[in-house]
Design an enzyme around this catalytic site. Sequence first.
Site, PDB file in Angstrom:
ATOM      1  N   HIS A  95      -0.777   1.025  -5.501  1.00  0.00           N
ATOM      2  CA  HIS A  95      -0.115   2.284  -5.177  1.00  0.00           C
ATOM      3  C   HIS A  95      -0.277   2.648  -3.702  1.00  0.00           C
ATOM      4  O   HIS A  95      -1.387   2.595  -3.153  1.00  0.00           O
ATOM      5  CB  HIS A  95      -0.717   3.397  -6.041  1.00  0.00           C
ATOM      6  CG  HIS A  95       0.031   4.678  -5.977  1.00  0.00           C
ATOM      7  ND1 HIS A  95       1.155   4.933  -6.727  1.00  0.00           N
ATOM      8  CD2 HIS A  95      -0.187   5.801  -5.237  1.00  0.00           C
ATOM      9  CE1 HIS A  95       1.595   6.144  -6.475  1.00  0.00           C
ATOM     10  NE2 HIS A  95       0.797   6.696  -5.568  1.00  0.00           N
ATOM     11  N   GLY A 137      -5.972   2.908  -6.941  1.00  0.00           N
ATOM     12  CA  GLY A 137      -5.503   1.874  -6.029  1.00  0.00           C
ATOM     13  C   GLY A 137      -4.550   0.891  -6.660  1.00  0.00           C
ATOM     14  O   GLY A 137      -4.098  -0.053  -5.992  1.00  0.00           O
ATOM     15  N   GLU A 138      -4.232   1.090  -7.943  1.00  0.00           N
ATOM     16  CA  GLU A 138      -3.332   0.157  -8.629  1.00  0.00           C
ATOM     17  C   GLU A 138      -2.059   0.878  -9.089  1.00  0.00           C
ATOM     18  O   GLU A 138      -1.134   1.044  -8.322  1.00  0.00           O
ATOM     19  CB  GLU A 138      -4.077  -0.528  -9.780  1.00  0.00           C
ATOM     20  CG  GLU A 138      -5.249  -1.373  -9.271  1.00  0.00           C
ATOM     21  CD  GLU A 138      -5.966  -2.131 -10.365  1.00  0.00           C
ATOM     22  OE1 GLU A 138      -5.308  -2.909 -11.083  1.00  0.00           O
ATOM     23  OE2 GLU A 138      -7.196  -1.947 -10.516  1.00  0.00           O
ATOM     24  N   MET A 139      -2.031   1.384 -10.322  1.00  0.00           N
ATOM     25  CA  MET A 139      -0.830   2.069 -10.796  1.00  0.00           C
ATOM     26  C   MET A 139      -0.891   3.583 -10.615  1.00  0.00           C
ATOM     27  O   MET A 139       0.143   4.257 -10.688  1.00  0.00           O
ATOM     28  CB  MET A 139      -0.578   1.713 -12.266  1.00  0.00           C
ATOM     29  CG  MET A 139      -0.222   0.248 -12.462  1.00  0.00           C
ATOM     30  SD  MET A 139       0.089  -0.144 -14.192  1.00  0.00           S
ATOM     31  CE  MET A 139       0.669  -1.832 -14.064  1.00  0.00           C
TER      32      MET A 139
END
Length: 351
Positions: A95, A137-139
Amino acid sequence: MKVLFTTVAVALPVATALAAQAIPDDLRETALATFKALPSTAPTVANNPITPDKIALGKAMFFDPRVSASGVFSCNSCHNLATGGDDNRETSIGHGWQKGPRNAPTVLNAVFNIAQFWDGRAEDLKAQAKGPVQASGEMANTPAQLIATLKSMPQYVEWFNAAFPGEADHVTFENFAKAIEAFEATLITPAPFDDFLNGDDAALTSEQKQGLTLFMDKGCASCHAGINVGGDGYYPFGLVEKPSAEVLPEKDKGRFAVTNTADDSYVFRVAPLRNVALTAPYFHSGKVWDLKQAVTIMGRSQLGVELTEEEVDRLVAFLNSLTGKAPDVAYPILPTETATTPRPVSQILGK
């Protein structure tokens, strides 16, 4: 020059004979004491009966970027089924184009791992599926927003009803994770090594058999064993000699962050080696792009041996026999958004 060619011509049969003698007659029996061939069908998973409807639902959501807050990242973004089940990057991009802390492991055959993630913090694929959705930090999504997104599309509601009949509320975060797990459990890749374990002597070349012999004799199989040729235990990285700080970053202490136990400093789940030839770069840091270099580092760091170039070549030849046939996966046509479908956002939800 004529003398040189004559010498080579005489020497080659001798070298070939020596190489042939290096393969034990009981190689398969010895290997079967350490390894196990992949099953011919998807394995069962705990507390989650796998059905065709559940697999189809999980497959759709695996490829759907709308499970992320931004509408950009799907499970397949970091675990690309077209490139060995990972993203072939040092560390993944999430993200807001944030760079993740660790290399993305392959999703292929991940159902056979003792636990998921490099530090083993997720006990199974269900638990793993929930992590990236909520990771900033991902979705960067939330369970509530994810479920609102799925419920806004009638086709998804129908698919959940078919996959989870008899439940009061079909569309839940738990069922999302169960469907993802059901699909990922089908991602198994039978390889020439499995054919060899199942009795086909011709499945491996002579060099690959020599590599398998070395793999067991040198001690590689002490950690990289079982059905996934790894993935079923935890060991320190740098057991004999610590690799460089680039390969083993000092701030990433691995499983220590999960257990808070000093003995788990720089301990990681052993990497499964199936399809390893497809999944560069290597190690949790993703700093090594060449498989031969990775093998050399492992020999030095884990076994305390300096492998010769010939040994490395033979070990890599064996590792290539672990490259399997990827399952045929057709890209799914996903449900259409509606007026109530949450719109993509750039902020991190839940913050």
